[in-house]
Design an enzyme around this catalytic site. Sequence first.
Site, PDB file in Angstrom:
ATOM      1  N   CYS A  45       0.833  -1.218   0.000  1.00  0.00           N
ATOM      2  CA  CYS A  45       0.000   0.000   0.000  1.00  0.00           C
ATOM      3  C   CYS A  45       0.860   1.257   0.000  1.00  0.00           C
ATOM      4  CB  CYS A  45      -0.895   0.033   1.239  1.00  0.00           C
ATOM      5  SG  CYS A  45      -2.038  -1.334   1.346  1.00  0.00           S
TER       6      CYS A  45
HETATM    7  C1  BEZ Z   1       0.605  -4.735   1.816  1.00  0.00           C
HETATM    8  O1  BEZ Z   1       0.029  -3.673   1.591  1.00  0.00           O
HETATM    9  O2  BEZ Z   1       1.806  -4.810   1.727  1.00  0.00           O
HETATM   10  C2  BEZ Z   1      -0.154  -5.963   2.173  1.00  0.00           C
HETATM   11  C3  BEZ Z   1      -1.324  -5.859   2.888  1.00  0.00           C
HETATM   12  C4  BEZ Z   1      -2.000  -7.020   3.238  1.00  0.00           C
HETATM   13  C5  BEZ Z   1      -1.472  -8.262   2.848  1.00  0.00           C
HETATM   14  C6  BEZ Z   1      -0.309  -8.346   2.111  1.00  0.00           C
HETATM   15  C7  BEZ Z   1       0.372  -7.179   1.775  1.00  0.00           C
END
Ligand code: BEZ
Length: 215
Positions: A45
């Site tokens: 994100c």
């Molecule tokens: C991320 O944003 O890195 C993420 C969020 C939830 C699960 C896997 C990755």
Amino acid sequence: MALNLGDVVPDFEADTTEGRISFHKWLGDSWGVLFSHPKNFTPVCTTELGAAAKLKPEFDKRNVKLLGLSVDALANHDKWVGDIKDATGATLNFPLIADHDKVVANLYGMIHPNASDTTTVRSVFVIGPDKKLKLSLTYPASTGRNFDEILRVIDSLQLTAKFSVATPADWKNGDEVIIVPSVSDEAAKEKFPAGWNAVKPYLRYVAQPTAGKPS
Ligand code: BEZ
């Protein structure tokens, strides 16, 4: 509730990093991209928000407003914005909804319980100036989105909205486009007086129409 293409998207009020917004009013006459993030302070994100912020001038050129969403509290968003700047070099330059009570996430079906019942998947909703849904994408939490692809589909959607054309596989802005099947050859002669290349009677390539010349 599943949202289908062509539906008027649900309106809502929400707190964001740029103050409280009333969604339809905030969109005004612009196009919009509403996109969800599973959680604050997560690696994928963080990279996505930096990438979207860097491309904001391209979205602006197309009259498109960006609106992110994460199911976290506003105070957490403000802290995360600093991390996004450190990690990607980009300053968040569009609002991020603090959907801690998941009201917007549930309204738009961003929570897929068999993936996670506490965080959203990576949803993308492209909304036209008529407030209707033009495109939706769903990615799992583990796959970061490609914001150049989102710009590419917006270019295609805006061409279709303005001219009677569709775009072929792997089309990029400036490539030839396709005359939509609902336009007869007779009508096409008026709309595309320079002619077209019919590879099949139903597959008619034409140079990409230019802005300011609606057909
Ligand atoms: C991320 O944003 O890195 C993420 C969020 C939830 C699960 C896997 C990755």
